[in-house]
Design a protein around this motif. Structure first.
Motif, PDB file in Angstrom:
ATOM      1  N   THR A  50       0.830  -1.205   0.000  1.00 36.57           N
ATOM      2  CA  THR A  50       0.000   0.000   0.000  1.00 36.57           C
ATOM      3  C   THR A  50       0.865   1.256   0.000  1.00 36.57           C
ATOM      4  OG1 THR A  50      -1.661  -1.218   1.289  1.00 36.57           O
ATOM      5  CG2 THR A  50      -1.891   1.170   1.185  1.00 36.57           C
ATOM      6  N   VAL A  51       0.634   2.133  -0.975  1.00 34.20           N
ATOM      7  CA  VAL A  51       1.315   3.428  -1.119  1.00 34.20           C
ATOM      8  C   VAL A  51       2.828   3.225  -1.283  1.00 34.20           C
ATOM      9  CG1 VAL A  51       1.608   5.759  -0.184  1.00 34.20           C
ATOM     10  CG2 VAL A  51      -0.510   4.530   0.231  1.00 34.20           C
ATOM     11  N   GLY A  52       3.184   2.498  -2.321  1.00 31.36           N
ATOM     12  CA  GLY A  52       4.597   2.247  -2.603  1.00 31.36           C
ATOM     13  C   GLY A  52       5.046   2.852  -3.910  1.00 31.36           C
ATOM     14  N   GLN A  53       6.376   3.012  -4.027  1.00 27.95           N
ATOM     15  CA  GLN A  53       7.042   3.495  -5.241  1.00 27.95           C
ATOM     16  C   GLN A  53       6.608   4.897  -5.656  1.00 27.95           C
ATOM     17  OE1 GLN A  53       5.690   0.099  -5.221  1.00 27.95           O
ATOM     18  NE2 GLN A  53       7.700  -0.238  -4.298  1.00 27.95           N
ATOM     19  N   GLY A  54       6.159   5.693  -4.688  1.00 25.90           N
ATOM     20  CA  GLY A  54       5.814   7.077  -4.980  1.00 25.90           C
ATOM     21  C   GLY A  54       4.370   7.316  -5.350  1.00 25.90           C
ATOM     22  N   TRP A  55       3.530   6.265  -5.316  1.00 22.07           N
ATOM     23  CA  TRP A  55       2.116   6.408  -5.677  1.00 22.07           C
ATOM     24  C   TRP A  55       1.304   6.464  -4.393  1.00 22.07           C
ATOM     25  CZ3 TRP A  55       2.977   7.601 -10.398  1.00 22.07           C
ATOM     26  CH2 TRP A  55       3.921   6.910 -11.163  1.00 22.07           C
ATOM     27  N   GLU A  76       4.495  15.849  -4.793  1.00 22.04           N
ATOM     28  CA  GLU A  76       3.132  16.289  -5.114  1.00 22.04           C
ATOM     29  C   GLU A  76       2.643  15.800  -6.466  1.00 22.04           C
ATOM     30  OE1 GLU A  76       1.692  20.153  -4.336  1.00 22.04           O
ATOM     31  OE2 GLU A  76       3.096  20.537  -2.716  1.00 22.04           O
ATOM     32  N   SER A  77       3.522  15.652  -7.448  1.00 23.33           N
ATOM     33  CA  SER A  77       3.060  15.209  -8.767  1.00 23.33           C
ATOM     34  C   SER A  77       4.141  14.391  -9.451  1.00 23.33           C
ATOM     35  CB  SER A  77       2.668  16.399  -9.640  1.00 23.33           C
ATOM     36  OG  SER A  77       3.770  17.239  -9.869  1.00 23.33           O
ATOM     37  N   VAL A  78       3.695  13.443 -10.281  1.00 22.22           N
ATOM     38  CA  VAL A  78       4.587  12.566 -11.041  1.00 22.22           C
ATOM     39  C   VAL A  78       4.072  12.518 -12.473  1.00 22.22           C
ATOM     40  CG1 VAL A  78       5.579  10.264 -11.248  1.00 22.22           C
ATOM     41  CG2 VAL A  78       5.014  11.165  -8.973  1.00 22.22           C
ATOM     42  N   ALA A  79       4.950  12.765 -13.440  1.00 27.63           N
ATOM     43  CA  ALA A  79       4.572  12.681 -14.852  1.00 27.63           C
ATOM     44  C   ALA A  79       4.580  11.223 -15.296  1.00 27.63           C
ATOM     45  CB  ALA A  79       5.534  13.493 -15.702  1.00 27.63           C
ATOM     46  N   LEU A  80       3.490  10.765 -15.901  1.00 20.49           N
ATOM     47  CA  LEU A  80       3.388   9.402 -16.394  1.00 20.49           C
ATOM     48  C   LEU A  80       3.867   9.325 -17.839  1.00 20.49           C
ATOM     49  CD1 LEU A  80      -0.115   8.398 -14.955  1.00 20.49           C
ATOM     50  CD2 LEU A  80       2.147   8.150 -13.918  1.00 20.49           C
ATOM     51  N   PRO A  81       4.266   8.129 -18.300  1.00 20.13           N
ATOM     52  CA  PRO A  81       4.777   7.993 -19.675  1.00 20.13           C
ATOM     53  C   PRO A  81       3.798   8.449 -20.746  1.00 20.13           C
ATOM     54  CG  PRO A  81       5.308   6.044 -18.388  1.00 20.13           C
ATOM     55  CD  PRO A  81       4.402   6.875 -17.537  1.00 20.13           C
ATOM     56  N   ASP A  82       2.497   8.365 -20.477  1.00 21.63           N
ATOM     57  CA  ASP A  82       1.512   8.749 -21.492  1.00 21.63           C
ATOM     58  C   ASP A  82       1.152  10.234 -21.434  1.00 21.63           C
ATOM     59  OD1 ASP A  82      -0.014   8.904 -19.205  1.00 21.63           O
ATOM     60  OD2 ASP A  82      -1.402   7.301 -19.749  1.00 21.63           O
ATOM     61  N   GLY A  83       1.856  11.010 -20.597  1.00 22.49           N
ATOM     62  CA  GLY A  83       1.622  12.442 -20.517  1.00 22.49           C
ATOM     63  C   GLY A  83       0.689  12.877 -19.403  1.00 22.49           C
ATOM     64  N   ARG A  84      -0.028  11.943 -18.804  1.00 20.51           N
ATOM     65  CA  ARG A  84      -0.892  12.312 -17.686  1.00 20.51           C
ATOM     66  C   ARG A  84      -0.054  12.629 -16.451  1.00 20.51           C
ATOM     67  NH1 ARG A  84      -5.000   7.449 -17.093  1.00 20.51           N
ATOM     68  NH2 ARG A  84      -3.056   6.296 -17.503  1.00 20.51           N
ATOM     69  N   ILE A  85      -0.670  13.305 -15.498  1.00 17.14           N
ATOM     70  CA  ILE A  85       0.004  13.667 -14.256  1.00 17.14           C
ATOM     71  C   ILE A  85      -0.669  12.943 -13.093  1.00 17.14           C
ATOM     72  CG2 ILE A  85       0.623  15.532 -12.670  1.00 17.14           C
ATOM     73  CD1 ILE A  85       2.141  15.631 -15.277  1.00 17.14           C
ATOM     74  N   TRP A  86       0.136  12.253 -12.317  1.00 13.13           N
ATOM     75  CA  TRP A  86      -0.344  11.646 -11.070  1.00 13.13           C
ATOM     76  C   TRP A  86      -0.115  12.651  -9.946  1.00 13.13           C
ATOM     77  CZ3 TRP A  86      -2.487   6.934  -9.509  1.00 13.13           C
ATOM     78  CH2 TRP A  86      -2.498   6.716  -8.138  1.00 13.13           C
ATOM     79  N   SER A  90      -1.246 -11.943  -4.562  1.00 13.60           N
ATOM     80  CA  SER A  90      -2.051 -10.795  -4.945  1.00 13.60           C
ATOM     81  C   SER A  90      -1.355  -9.500  -4.531  1.00 13.60           C
ATOM     82  CB  SER A  90      -3.442 -10.858  -4.306  1.00 13.60           C
ATOM     83  OG  SER A  90      -4.291  -9.886  -4.874  1.00 13.60           O
ATOM     84  N   GLY A  91      -1.715  -8.419  -5.195  1.00 16.07           N
ATOM     85  CA  GLY A  91      -1.162  -7.097  -4.936  1.00 16.07           C
ATOM     86  C   GLY A  91      -0.806  -6.440  -6.266  1.00 16.07           C
ATOM     87  N   PRO A  92      -0.449  -5.177  -6.225  1.00 11.31           N
ATOM     88  CA  PRO A  92      -0.460  -4.309  -5.054  1.00 11.31           C
ATOM     89  C   PRO A  92      -1.830  -3.680  -4.841  1.00 11.31           C
ATOM     90  CG  PRO A  92       0.424  -3.109  -6.918  1.00 11.31           C
ATOM     91  CD  PRO A  92       0.123  -4.499  -7.416  1.00 11.31           C
ATOM     92  N   LEU A  93      -1.967  -3.013  -3.680  1.00 15.81           N
ATOM     93  CA  LEU A  93      -3.209  -2.311  -3.383  1.00 15.81           C
ATOM     94  C   LEU A  93      -3.202  -0.877  -3.899  1.00 15.81           C
ATOM     95  CD1 LEU A  93      -3.809  -3.640   0.230  1.00 15.81           C
ATOM     96  CD2 LEU A  93      -5.315  -3.974  -1.734  1.00 15.81           C
ATOM     97  N   ASN A  94      -2.129  -0.164  -3.665  1.00 12.29           N
ATOM     98  CA  ASN A  94      -1.977   1.186  -4.225  1.00 12.29           C
ATOM     99  C   ASN A  94      -0.475   1.455  -4.262  1.00 12.29           C
ATOM    100  OD1 ASN A  94      -3.707   3.853  -4.827  1.00 12.29           O
ATOM    101  ND2 ASN A  94      -1.813   4.453  -3.811  1.00 12.29           N
ATOM    102  N   ALA A  95       0.188   0.844  -5.240  1.00 11.67           N
ATOM    103  CA  ALA A  95       1.648   0.925  -5.355  1.00 11.67           C
ATOM    104  C   ALA A  95       2.030   0.613  -6.793  1.00 11.67           C
ATOM    105  CB  ALA A  95       2.320  -0.054  -4.391  1.00 11.67           C
ATOM    106  N   SER A 148       1.897   2.735 -12.720  1.00 10.04           N
ATOM    107  CA  SER A 148       1.132   3.440 -11.695  1.00 10.04           C
ATOM    108  C   SER A 148      -0.251   2.814 -11.553  1.00 10.04           C
ATOM    109  CB  SER A 148       0.992   4.910 -12.064  1.00 10.04           C
ATOM    110  OG  SER A 148      -0.046   5.072 -13.026  1.00 10.04           O
ATOM    111  N   PRO A 149      -0.942   3.082 -10.435  1.00  8.90           N
ATOM    112  CA  PRO A 149      -2.317   2.591 -10.301  1.00  8.90           C
ATOM    113  C   PRO A 149      -3.255   3.086 -11.396  1.00  8.90           C
ATOM    114  CG  PRO A 149      -1.448   3.203  -8.160  1.00  8.90           C
ATOM    115  CD  PRO A 149      -0.426   3.645  -9.170  1.00  8.90           C
ATOM    116  N   MET A 150      -2.935   4.227 -12.028  1.00  6.91           N
ATOM    117  CA  MET A 150      -3.756   4.703 -13.143  1.00  6.91           C
ATOM    118  C   MET A 150      -3.715   3.749 -14.335  1.00  6.91           C
ATOM    119  SD  MET A 150      -3.352   8.801 -13.675  1.00  6.91           S
ATOM    120  CE  MET A 150      -4.312  10.003 -12.746  1.00  6.91           C
TER     121      MET A 150
END
Length: 522
Positions: free
Chosen positions: A163-168, A206-216, A448-453, A481-483
């Motif tokens: 839960t809540v790993g790798q910056g997500w 606060e924000s992470v740029a995703l490979p497809d251009g979206r912002i997490w 199983s996993g991850p939950l939010n990571a 990312s979870p997205m």
């Protein structure tokens, strides 16, 4: 919900963080609402001075046939009070005055409810009494007690980890950690939280740029903005997850069975380790682990100081919760022949063997925070059980060879492993006909996993115990990312009359990706 709330903008929330020990309480900021979640539609807020309140909702855990743990955290010193009943309206409820909540325990506390009826939903109401007896706003929750040990009852539970790993972190743009809401909607009897319940070594930005251009976008707090070292920072890891309304709604309605792995302290740690990491001023892992374990026990609904334990759920299910971290030997090539080394330690290994041998449950679920047959590297060394030579047991495999061999010789049936850790989902069938080691009966391991990571995988399998991957669902790239999907949880449903055990591997939207039904061997 607290009686009076005041709205603050995002910057104010980031400055105040989790307000640990400061007499301030942050309401959940995003996600689904439920009757037991103490949520606010008006967004983040701080409790104003007045009567004492609960700052992070309520949780329950280790709900067996006749008892359960109820947890709460106050926004200032006070006494935890729990009322409970089988009636939703709590008419005629029993009342327990619990411990005094002080800054010494981070204003957290828990009450063990005793003498509960088995196999029933228990409704409870929690509030805090101040020094002069003034009571704050109550928060309600519920839990399900286990069936009596001889009862052939239906049992349903969910499990996952990471839960809540790798910056997500908690992303308000997508409704927060919605996978917890999906688990809640299944109305399980309990949630097996399989380790890496927090990522104390994974700071958030606060924000992470995703490979497809979206912002997490992440909700951040001071404690989640650096690696945890101090006790306050470790406490802030657990407080952070409870800012999410989805998480809090699940915690208020579903009893948890919690275990820990490595990220509650730091990646791939083991006792006695001295770390070489410039992010840390404290290099002794034993010091960090003591602080993390204290925070874990303060903030999680666990009844005992010892993490490994057995919980029984009627005639069909015993759950053996392992601690594969506290007694772990150093990470190396994992090819030694010393039977005294391992992940479990001698006492826990004996406990597991004897527990399996004496269990009369149809299914003996071993809740492992590390997988058995997957190769989990730690740089040039190895972190898990397997080491990849496909040969006779060596290293940590010796420990589990002893467990499996003894179980076979004593006629133990119905062993199933459940695990997380590797950040994807899979079903592994182990069979001696494919194995280098032959002295065991076939069994299954479900991952199983991850939950939010971040999602990863798949890992390679080691052939020592003859595993075969019957199903794998993993992302096309590392740290998705979870997205991007590839978030997972598992569901186990046991039919009371027959004892049949059905496993469903689900994605983050609760869609069933794969399932199988296991039938008892008479």
């Amino acid at each position: 919900m607290t009686p009076v709330e005041r709205n603050f903008d995002r910057r104010t929330l980031l400055r105040t963080g989790t307000a640990v020990g400061a007499g301030l309480a942050i309401t959940p900021v995003v996600g689904a609402a439920s009757a037991g979640a103490a949520t606010s539609d008006s967004g983040p807020g701080l409790v104003l001075p007045g009567r004492p309140g609960l700052s992070h909702g309520v949780q329950s855990g280790d709900a067996i046939a006749d008892s359960a743990i109820v947890w709460g955290r106050a926004d200032r010193p006070g006494r935890l009070v729990v009322e409970y009943s089988t009636r939703p309206d709590l008419r005629g409820a029993a009342r327990v005055r619990g411990p005094w909540l002080t800054p010494e325990n981070d204003l957290t506390g828990r009450v063990r409810l005793r003498g509960l009826p088995s196999g029933r939903r228990i409704h409870y109401r929690v509030h805090v009494e101040g020094e002069r007896g003034a009571a704050g706003q109550a928060v309600v929750g519920s839990l399900v007690t286990a069936p009596h040990e001889h009862q052939r009852a239906d049992v349903r539970f969910v499990w996952s980890g990471d839960t809540v790993g790798q910056g997500w972190g908690i992303n308000p743009d997508i409704g927060g950690m919605t996978i917890f809401e999906q688990m809640r909607r299944l109305r399980p009897d309990f949630f097996l939280n399989s380790g890496d319940t927090v990522y104390s070594d994974g700071p958030l930005v606060e924000s992470v740029a995703l490979p497809d251009g979206r912002i997490w976008r992440n909700l951040t707090t001071p404690e989640k903005s650096k690696v945890a070292e101090s006790l306050t920072e470790y406490r802030g890891q657990f407080a952070y997850n409870l800012l999410d309304a989805n998480y809090r709604a699940l915690a208020a309605e579903v009893a948890q069975v919690v275990q820990w792995d490595d990220h509650e302290v730091r990646n791939n740690w083991f006792p006695g380790q001295v770390i070489d990491d410039a992010r840390y001023t404290e290099k002794r892992v034993d010091v960090l682990a003591a602080r993390a374990k204290r925070a874990f026990h303060e903030w999680m609904p666990i009844g005992d100081d010892r993490i490994y334990r057995k919980l029984s759920y009627g005639r069909h299910l015993d759950v053996f919760v392992l601690d594969m971290r506290t007694y772990k030997d150093p990470n190396d090539s994992n090819r030694y022949a010393d039977p005294e080394r391992g992940l479990l330690g001698e006492r826990q290994r004996r406990w597991l063997i004897e527990g399996l041998s004496h269990s009369r449950a149809t299914w003996k679920v071993i809740a492992a925070d590390l997988p058995l047959g997957l190769i989990v590297p730690d740089g040039a060394n190895l972190e898990g059980v397997a080491q990849g030579d496909n040969g006779a047991p060596l290293g940590r495999e010796l420990e589990f060879a002893e467990v499996l061999r003894t179980a076979q010789r004593r006629g133990v049936r119905g062993i199933v492993f459940l695990t997380a850790d590797v950040h994807y989902t899979a079903a592994h069938h182990y069979d001696p006909s494919r194995a280098a080691f032959k002295d065991f009966d076939p069994f299954w391991e479900f991952v199983s996993g991850p939950l939010n990571a971040g999602a990863f995988g798949p890992n390679a399998l080691d052939g020592t115990f003859g595993p075969k991957a019957e199903f794998v669902h993993a992302p096309p790239r590392a740290n998705a990312s979870p997205m991007e999907g590839f978030q997972h949880f598992g569901e186990v449903e046991i039919d009371g009359p027959s004892g049949d055990l059905t496993v469903r591997l689900r994605d983050g939207a609760s869609a069933v990706l794969w399932s199988t039904t296991l039938r008892p061997k008479r």
